[in-house]
Design an enzyme around this catalytic site. Sequence first.
Site, mmCIF file in Angstrom:
data_model
loop_
_atom_site.group_PDB
_atom_site.id
_atom_site.type_symbol
_atom_site.label_atom_id
_atom_site.label_comp_id
_atom_site.label_asym_id
_atom_site.label_seq_id
_atom_site.Cartn_x
_atom_site.Cartn_y
_atom_site.Cartn_z
ATOM 1 N N GLY A 12 0.818 -1.222 0.000
ATOM 2 C CA GLY A 12 0.000 0.000 0.000
ATOM 3 C C GLY A 12 0.844 1.261 0.000
ATOM 4 O O GLY A 12 2.076 1.216 0.107
ATOM 5 N N ASP A 13 0.153 2.382 -0.182
ATOM 6 C CA ASP A 13 0.776 3.711 -0.150
ATOM 7 C C ASP A 13 1.801 3.900 -1.267
ATOM 8 O O ASP A 13 2.782 4.627 -1.111
ATOM 9 C CB ASP A 13 1.435 3.977 1.222
ATOM 10 N N LYS A 16 -0.975 5.555 -5.553
ATOM 11 C CA LYS A 16 -2.037 5.264 -6.535
ATOM 12 C C LYS A 16 -2.867 6.513 -6.824
ATOM 13 O O LYS A 16 -3.287 6.736 -7.954
ATOM 14 C CB LYS A 16 -2.944 4.137 -6.018
ATOM 15 N N GLY A 17 -3.101 7.324 -5.779
ATOM 16 C CA GLY A 17 -3.939 8.519 -5.942
ATOM 17 C C GLY A 17 -3.439 9.406 -7.056
ATOM 18 O O GLY A 17 -4.199 9.792 -7.948
ATOM 19 N N GLY A 40 -6.095 5.934 1.954
ATOM 20 C CA GLY A 40 -5.810 7.364 2.031
ATOM 21 C C GLY A 40 -5.062 7.743 0.765
ATOM 22 O O GLY A 40 -3.852 7.601 0.695
ATOM 23 N N HIS A 41 -5.803 8.158 -0.246
ATOM 24 C CA HIS A 41 -5.163 8.472 -1.530
ATOM 25 C C HIS A 41 -4.871 9.959 -1.610
ATOM 26 O O HIS A 41 -5.767 10.786 -1.523
ATOM 27 C CB HIS A 41 -6.066 8.012 -2.683
ATOM 28 N N GLN A 225 -5.332 -0.081 -0.919
ATOM 29 C CA GLN A 225 -4.363 -0.998 -0.294
ATOM 30 C C GLN A 225 -3.523 -1.625 -1.425
ATOM 31 O O GLN A 225 -3.256 -0.933 -2.388
ATOM 32 C CB GLN A 225 -5.050 -2.062 0.591
#
Length: 429
Positions: A12-13, A16-17, A40-41, A225
Amino acid sequence: MSTLAIVGTQWGDEGKGKIVDILSEKADYIVRFQGGNNAGHTVVIDGTKYILHLLPSGILHNDKKCVLGNGMVIDLEGLLNEIEFIKRVGIPVEGRIFVSERAHLILPYHKELDAASEKIKGNGSIGTTLKGIGPAYRDKAGRVGIRIADLRDEETFKEKLKWNIMEKELTLKNVYNYDVNFNFDEIYSHIMRIYEKVSHFISDTVSLLNKAIDSGENILFEGAQATLLDIDIGTYPYVTSSNSSALGISAGTGISPKKVEKIYGIAKAYTTRVGGGPFPTELKCNVGELLRARGHEYGSTTGRPRRCGWLDLFALRFSKLVNDLDGLIITKLDVLDAFDEINVCVGYELNGEMIDHFPSTAKELSAVKPIYETLPGWKKETTHIKRFEDLPEEAQNFLKFIEDYLETPIPMVSTGPQRDEIINCCEIW
Ligand code: IMP
């Protein structure tokens, strides 16, 4: 018609956003298919930082439609807050947000159960986001979950809510020794008040998306995720409770797997993990601290410091296999600008022998010894570079090494948080 999916390949992190925001340009619909507000994107536009937990990152493009698929678990209050936030910053929402009526609700008792279950596990806790994600999916699998569609019929909702409160109070008291009483009237009227405000965003997204695909529109699936947190093929039990790899797209949207055309993975140029669980390339030293400081590695949902380590290509090879990636987008290359030498993990040794598969148990994964290849660093700033050819030779070689090892192309490289801090190496769609 064109359908494209973006999924995380690590824990994750991966950023992607930002990538979904860029790729949204060509999309008609941006679709989330699993998870909830544990995500949290982060997207930075003209210096302003937007952190989205539930809404797809495409929401920042005024003309795009955003779907929250049936595979998601929805905290209605979180949804309303996020919609209000988007409205406050001047972005239109009406006619653009479609929330599946089949998605399950996260209710107050899920958050209590999340906390209680984490507490009782002590040192073996998962390190969840405490948003009630696991307990909500547990109810879904246990066939006692409450779906958004249930709110349409007050009697059905009342009946299910009463039963669930009774069951959760018993569980919390008798299993976890938690003395909690949930106020049925309060929860019921709170949820119904919010539902009234968001009900016009709720629809049958399965039909909507299938029709959109059949009429030739472009669909972008946004994973939350990542692959190694996938409930089925991730590092179980230190995972989230949904299929957060590409495997979740079909079940989480009601779209046949035959219709997902391209799948791209995202990986940071190093690795991070937030929460518990094995992490073979973790650096519990000043190198890890430098990665954390340069990469601002603190959770966007919980604020927790992220564990940091070198890029793990052996784990990424597994992610590539599972997702059948068409390519891998690398983010945060600039974080490595300060290093003399860069290690990349190219294999695992277990009990003195090299292994050829990614371990399936947390015990085995905790016991592996990562085998590294050391590459020279470039010690030059890469942030404003726009073309692959303009990157320092060592950075080009680092990226080529990844491509060769994984036998997959790198179509994009991100070198900073801003929308335009990106190197496009080849077309994605
Ligand atoms: P849960 O999804 O809150 O149940 O948390 C399960 C595990 O997934 C924990 O290790 C969390 O830290 C991790 N996790 C959940 N969401 C994210 C995310 O968006 N980024 C990184 N890790 C996450």
